[in-house]
Design an enzyme around this catalytic site. Structure first.
Site, PDB file in Angstrom:
ATOM      1  CD1 TRP A 184      -2.569   1.737   0.658  1.00 22.91           C
ATOM      2  CD2 TRP A 184      -1.808   1.827   2.696  1.00 22.91           C
ATOM      3  NE1 TRP A 184      -3.168   2.705   0.972  1.00 22.91           N
ATOM      4  CE2 TRP A 184      -2.932   2.871   2.383  1.00 22.91           C
ATOM      5  CE3 TRP A 184      -1.357   1.629   3.896  1.00 22.91           C
ATOM      6  CZ2 TRP A 184      -3.436   3.767   3.415  1.00 22.91           C
ATOM      7  CZ3 TRP A 184      -2.077   2.492   4.940  1.00 22.91           C
ATOM      8  CH2 TRP A 184      -2.771   3.410   4.598  1.00 22.91           C
TER       9      TRP A 184
ATOM     10  CG  ASP B  45      -2.292  -3.242   7.383  1.00 22.38           C
ATOM     11  OD1 ASP B  45      -3.432  -3.076   7.762  1.00 22.38           O
ATOM     12  OD2 ASP B  45      -1.733  -2.268   6.590  1.00 22.38           O
TER      13      ASP B  45
ATOM     14  CE  LYS C 246     -10.336   0.320   1.570  1.00 22.04           C
ATOM     15  NZ  LYS C 246      -9.604   1.003   2.350  1.00 22.04           N
TER      16      LYS C 246
END
Length: 424
Positions: free
Chosen positions: A156, A237, A273
């Site tokens: 990311w 993560d 999300k």
């Protein structure tokens, strides 16, 4: 102009400087910063007047009509909280304790030995970004400023900025294979074995961002074995549990495997999300420790880091998330809704692949359906991405990452035609 004043008991004259003059002089040398590579694209899209424009940049879910979706389970939870008339007092430094407990169980499973033994500490964070920054500060404090921190290549885009800002030496290990458009497992294992002791390593628990390429269960076992017994700090993560496959338990496989294999690791969770709580900034950072005493000591140090950083986390989103997680009926409803989001993304992968084939593309697009989660790492070059934007008003990040949430049954043919044209 001047004004009278006293300095060391003597009357002196000081020049009068207006507020405007002070302001212009103070920041005159500050240059304009570059736009964010993702959010800047979104802004450019908004300013584009073309009627067929499409944005495939931001990682936010959209329905097939291209609109945001507030999950019904989240709406119900929020309505219950409003009706209960709760106060708006500050949370403590570690956040909403009941949420931290529920989040740990959500990730590790209710039968987790570490949870049963009381050797996991958690603090609520400002979503996943906050969890990353906080663990970065913790590593800087206890591994040392400049400690090596290894990310998968690629990762990311904000990861490297977060951990560099935390004072760590950001490095990388092989992950993506541009030749196969899949996982470079051999290269990954080779690099992981060479990482020096005292380093930290980030792993994506599921729905790897930006590639959408996840290790298989057997590949995760190989990765776990390669890291077993190493003197390194592991950080998972996880921003997509439930959203990746539609099954929250399946998406937690790597976490539960690593615990079963005896790894001590840190875990950053985001509920943006999978719960659609983007603007509520709900996250949790947990660390699996060797015993309850160590967990208490680690928590005490996290509190010391949090206090001057943001003092305490937001309340409203935490309450919503907790209400969904703790209520059996709402939790079951959320799982169905999460599967709905995941299945729409999966169906759009198939639709895009089929539309490209119908366009007559002779390239292989198997990777589109082989990948998982919010993003497709398309393999498009920066020049091809530029053509998509300039000629077809289709906005994609320059690394070729496509947000599959922006693909709908209404625009998939247009997107496929554009991609086919620039890749011929």
């Amino acid at each position: 102009m001047s004004r009278r004043g006293l300095r060391y008991g003597q009357e002196v004259l000081f020049p009068v400087v207006t507020t405007a003059a002070r302001s212009s002089a103070m920041w005159a040398a500050v240059p304009a910063g570059p736009p964010d590579p993702i959010l800047g694209l979104v802004e450019a899209f908004k300013e584009d007047p073309h009627p067929d424009k499409v944005v495939l940049a931001a990682g936010t879910y959209r329905t097939d009509e291209g609109t945001p979706w507030v999950l019904p389970s989240v709406k119900e939870a929020e309505a219950r909280i409003v009706a209960s008339g709760l106060d708006k007092e500050y949370l403590g430094i570690t956040g909403l304790a009941a949420l931290n407990e529920a989040a740990r169980a959500f990730a590790l499973g209710s039968d987790s030995p570490a949870l049963k033994e009381g050797r996991v500490c958690s603090v609520q964070t400002l979503s996943g970004t906050g969890a990353c920054r906080l663990i970065g500060e913790f590593y800087k404090t206890f591994l040392g400023a400049g400690a090596p921190f290894y990310l998968p290549k690629p990762s990311w885009g904000n990861h490297s900025k977060i951990f560099a800002a935390a004072g760590l030496d950001v490095r990388g290990y092989r992950y993506w294979d541009p030749k196969t458009l899949g996982l470079d497992l051999d290269g990954m294992i080779d690099d992981l074995k060479e990482i020096p002791d005292g380093s930290a390593i980030l792993l994506h628990a599921c729905a790897h961002n930006p590639t959408g390429v996840d290790p298989t269960p057997d590949e995760w076992r190989t990765i776990s074995a390669a890291l077993k017994g190493r003197d390194v700090a592991l950080f998972f993560d996880t921003a997509y549990q439930g959203f990746a496959s539609g099954d929250a338990e399946r998406d937690a496989f790597a976490l539960r495997l690593f615990e079963a294999d005896g790894h001590a690791f840190a875990l950053g969770q985001s509920f943006a999300k999978n719960f659609g709580l983007y603007g509520e900034r709900v996250g949790v950072l947990s660390l699996l420790c060797s015993d309850p005493d160590e967990a208490k000591r680690v928590e005490s140090q996290l509190k010391i880091l949090v206090r001057p950083m943001y003092s305490s986390p937001p309340l409203s989103g935490a309450r919503i998330c907790l209400e969904v997680l703790k209520d059996e009926k709402l939790s079951a409803q959320w799982r169905d809704e999460c599967a709905t989001m995941a299945n729409r993304i999966i169906s759009m992968r198939s639709a895009l692949k089929e539309a490209l084939e119908k366009q007559g593309s002779v390239l292989s697009w198997e990777h589109v359906t082989n990948q998982i989660g919010m993003f497709c790492y398309s393999g498009l070059s920066p020049s091809q991405v530029d053509r998509l934007r300039d000629e077809f008003h289709v906005y994609v990040t320059r690394d070729g990452r496509i947000s599959m949430a922006g693909v709908t049954s209404h625009n998939v043919d247009y997107i496929a035609a554009a991609i086919h044209t620039v890749t011929k």
